[in-house]
Write an enzyme that holds these catalytic residues in place. Structure first.
Site: not given
Ligand code: NAD
Ligand code: DAU
Length: 331
Positions: A33, A36, A79, A120-122, A147, A151, A187, A211
């Site tokens: 890791d 960041t 990521a 991700t589903d995105e 983003y 992905k 969020f 979502r």
């Molecule tokens: P996060 O941002 O919380 O964590 C990302 C981690 O990656 C951090 O620890 C960061 O330090 C590390 N990182 C970033 N750049 C790096 C680099 N160049 N080299 C090594 N490490 C690095 O993200 P998360 O929400 O835990 O998501 C993890 C994975 O799951 C991602 O690939 C994301 O696309 C995927 N994902 C997230 C969600 C969600 O809802 N959060 C849903 C579906 C998929």
């Molecule tokens: O669907 C999977 C994805 O979900 C992952 O791939 C991403 O890493 C993860 O960040 C998440 O993406 P979203 O953009 O859906 O998540 P976020 O938490 O940023 O926002 C969720 C929803 O809430 C989105 O419709 C934007 C809205 N939002 C977000 C914030 C931060 C608000 O209304 N208010 C806020 O303050």
């Protein structure tokens, strides 16, 4: 089994590492890791005696080659993960998500190591609010944001390395995760910590965007199901039938805090804001026998609120600078 977890100090990765150590006594876990702004070594504190943390960049071929050579399995979470940040500065997204995944693929190809790529589903873009359909493994890629496009690019690289070089890799595309140790920029933790500070939740637009929420432990159980029972070369969608509008989530939180349901603030909307995500996880359920354990979103949310209430020391350092970043874009 020797498991290399990239991004293991982030939200989902750290939950994956803790769960792996707790449920698989034979697993030797190494985390790569870069720490960041989104990574936090403290998220690994509960299991630090069982985990080796290597601070380094997934796009650095030397460190990646050295660590992959020692592994039986790589689970790739690293990521740049936040859509809003990708609109302000896409460049780290291209480097980490695209070049980082390429770097890892070349290393697993050289060393013949099994890879699971977490996505991700995105990548599928969005659905209309009134569309009865959901994403499946056959849905065409159509990402909207910097983003999600990086992905999608990373997924396509994995698919090409499977077909062209016979790399043993699986891909999962999961919906929105919630749970402990999620960064306060996202969020749900943003609104919980606003409420804990006595402030108001901040909704983009009218809050109509939908979502599909899943607890992070259910996602990580699915990752293990795919690693252990999935077919190399295949893609699996992960979701727990948790569709909710952002307004509904905010009103659930206001109720949990005993506040008025309309006590929220409308802020500037996200550019290109995806309307709705929805996952059909039939394949994961029927072929791999996975099922979510968190079937009540409201209960999972209440537990998450408790976690943030009890772990202010963990989230407090990032809160002010995160809100300053949002304030600069009217959010
Ligand atoms: P996060 O941002 O919380 O964590 C990302 C981690 O990656 C951090 O620890 C960061 O330090 C590390 N990182 C970033 N750049 C790096 C680099 N160049 N080299 C090594 N490490 C690095 O993200 P998360 O929400 O835990 O998501 C993890 C994975 O799951 C991602 O690939 C994301 O696309 C995927 N994902 C997230 C969600 C969600 O809802 N959060 C849903 C579906 C998929
Ligand atoms: O669907 C999977 C994805 O979900 C992952 O791939 C991403 O890493 C993860 O960040 C998440 O993406 P979203 O953009 O859906 O998540 P976020 O938490 O940023 O926002 C969720 C929803 O809430 C989105 O419709 C934007 C809205 N939002 C977000 C914030 C931060 C608000 O209304 N208010 C806020 O303050």
């Amino acid at each position: 089994m020797r498991v290399l977890v990239t991004g293991g100090a982030g939200f989902i990765g750290a939950n994956f590492v803790r769960r792996t150590v707790e449920t698989r006594p034979d697993a030797h876990v190494v985390v790569l890791d870069a720490l960041t702004y989104a990574g936090d070594a403290r998220s690994l504190d509960p299991v630090r005696d069982r985990v080796r943390l290597e601070v380094g960049d997934v796009a650095d071929p030397d460190v990646v080659d050295r660590l992959v050579a020692e592994a039986d399995l790589v689970v790739h979470f690293a990521a740049e993960s936040h859509n809003d940040n990708s609109l302000t500065d896409p460049s780290p997204f291209v480097r980490t998500n695209v070049v980082g995944t390429f770097t890892l693929l070349e290393a697993v190809r050289r060393h013949g190591v099994r890879l699971h790529h977490v996505s991700t589903d995105e990548v599928y873009g969005d659905l209309e609010l009134d569309d009865p359909g959901r994403f499946t493994e056959a849905t065409a890629y159509n990402p909207s944001s910097p983003y999600s496009s990086t992905k999608a690019s990373s997924d396509l690289l994995v698919r090409a390395w499977v077909r062209s070089f016979g790399v043993r890799a699986t891909i999962s595309n999961c919906s929105n995760n919630y749970g402990p140790y999620q960064h306060v920029e996202k969020f749900i933790p943003r609104q919980i910590t606003n409420l804990l500070d006595g402030g108001r939740p901040k909704l983009y637009g009218r809050g109509a965007n939908v979502r599909d929420w899943i607890h992070v432990d259910d996602h990580n159980d699915a990752v293990w199901a795919i690693v252990e029972r999935g077919t190399p070369g295949e893609t699996y969608l992960v979701g727990a039938d948790g569709e909710r509008s952002n307004l509904e989530v905010v009103q659930d939180l206001l109720e949990i805090f005993g506040r008025d349901r309309d006590d929220y603030e409308v802020v500037a909307d996200r550019a290109g804001h995806d309307l709705r995500y929805a996952i059909d996880a039939t394949r994961l359920r029927t072929e791999l026998g996975w099922a979510p354990r968190y079937t009540s979103f409201r209960e999972g949310l209440a537990r998450t609120v408790e976690w943030y209430r009890e772990h202010e020391d963990w989230w407090r350092p990032a809160k002010a600078r995160t809100e300053a970043r949002y304030a600069a874009s009217g959010q």
